[in-house]
Design a protein around this motif. Structure first.
Motif: not given
Length: 137
Positions: A97-110
């Motif tokens: 879940r932590r990795r998924k949150k980080e991934y989604v946050k990275c996508l939103e930033s991009r």
């Protein structure tokens, strides 16, 4: 059972045992000797004797997984293993879940960066269209 220190001269103490595929433990003893179970309890004790004498020539303590555990111990072991597995699973799920949150946050930033870039490019395109298009007055 008590052992009075060192075994008598010529005594053999089995130190090597192999576990077979079915979970039983096998001891390797010279062919001229016999293994006799001498005591019961948590850990069975075995004596190695020559067939002609009644005197012990060595003592072996054996621990076979199948022979040591009562049904209650097996149930406790299974419960312990289950709890350990569940705990590891919880930790793995938490990490996922932590990795998924980080991934989604990275996508939103991009996405935000690309939206800004797209807006700038559209403005540049409009500016170039204005410059290149013939003005009709």
């Amino acid at each position: 059972m008590t052992n009075s220190g060192a075994p008598p001269p010529g005594a053999t103490i089995v130190q090597y045992a192999a576990q077979s595929a079915d979970g039983t433990q096998q001891f390797f003893v010279p062919g001229s000797q016999v293994v006799v179970q001498a005591a019961t309890g948590d850990m069975p004790t075995y004596q190695i004797r020559a067939p002609t004498t009644g005197l012990p020539q060595g003592v072996v303590m054996a621990a076979s997984p199948g022979s040591l555990h009562s049904p209650q111990q097996l149930a406790e072991e299974a419960t312990r293993k289950r709890e350990l597995r569940l705990m590891k699973n919880r930790e793995a799920a938490k990490e996922c879940r932590r990795r998924k949150k980080e991934y989604v946050k990275c996508l939103e930033s991009r996405v935000a960066v690309l939206e800004v870039q797209n807006k700038k490019l559209i403005e540049e395109l409009e500016t170039l269209k204005d410059i290149c298009s013939p003005k009709t007055n």
